[in-house]
Design an enzyme around this catalytic site. Sequence first.
Site, mmCIF file in Angstrom:
data_model
loop_
_atom_site.group_PDB
_atom_site.id
_atom_site.type_symbol
_atom_site.label_atom_id
_atom_site.label_comp_id
_atom_site.label_asym_id
_atom_site.label_seq_id
_atom_site.Cartn_x
_atom_site.Cartn_y
_atom_site.Cartn_z
ATOM 1 C CE LYS A 135 4.990 16.514 12.202
ATOM 2 N NZ LYS A 135 3.980 16.524 11.122
ATOM 3 C CE LYS A 176 8.342 18.084 10.021
ATOM 4 N NZ LYS A 176 7.231 18.009 9.059
#
Length: 327
Positions: free
Chosen positions: A197, A249
């Site tokens: 992420k 992400k």
Amino acid sequence: MSFPTHRPRRLRTTPAMRRLTAEHRLSAAELILPAFIREGLTEPNPIASMPGVQQHTTDSLKRAAAEAVQLGVGGIMLFGVPAVRDARGTASLDPNGVLNKAIRDVRAEVGDELVIMSDVCLDEFTDHGHCGVLDANGYVDNDATLEIYGQMAVAQADAGAHVLGPSGMMDGQVAVIRQALEESGHATTAVVAYAAKYASAFYGPFREAVDSQLTGDRRTYQMDAANRREAILEVDLDLAEGADMVMVKPAMSYLDILADVAAMSPVPVAAYQISGEYSMIEAAAANGWIDRRAAITESVLGIKRAGANMVLTYWASELAGWLKESR
């Protein structure tokens, strides 16, 4: 290979031919709908920076989940926005708090027909907006945060979540959550690790969606956009700690990372098409600059082609409806 023996255009001659020879296809079962519920609302609240997305009430969230089931969507990822916040995000642990209650309500509405996922992170619940508790110097205290994550995970599993999504990027978060689940009798509750992420400018609209209290940034724990190899390290660590699935992400600006992870991961790989990606396409389409449906479909197909087994997208239900129409 030489011309004219080889003419690749032969396989592009008709829509039927292109469908037959397509290397990748979208399926509603691979889509996950992120959904927000805000405590205290009497009517759904539209999110201005994300046209078409709203903060739900209990009733509208249950309707959205039921619709997702009807459309064949694979899962729903729940985020809660509490009415009261504090420095330690204690509302996240309340069995009757906004997120835990939403999990129970959605589970009661759809049972096992939809994979119910929930966000294990403190950013929605803290009055400073960080994903963990702060030490005396204002630095996010990794290990103190892990203790709360373990408690959050158990509370969400108790409420009925099938899958927990630790998204805070704390070192060791998967191990602590896995241990807490095993010790509390939730051995079958799965973990999708937000393994890679990145700190991203494209999270902007999400901050409105969860009414974020953040000042500053999260660059001391989210990954640096310049780093590629580090993503594999993060994924390896989460796999060693017991992650059942891993996630990249954002998606759009990190398709190289997604491809790398998909090539090495022995477990399913998810990618999150985040709020900024959504809002850019919606804004361009609203101005008549691009074909909205075609752009949405192409953007999600690109994520699938890069290696994602599942895609979190705010268009999950709408896209599933289109796929249903085209069958």
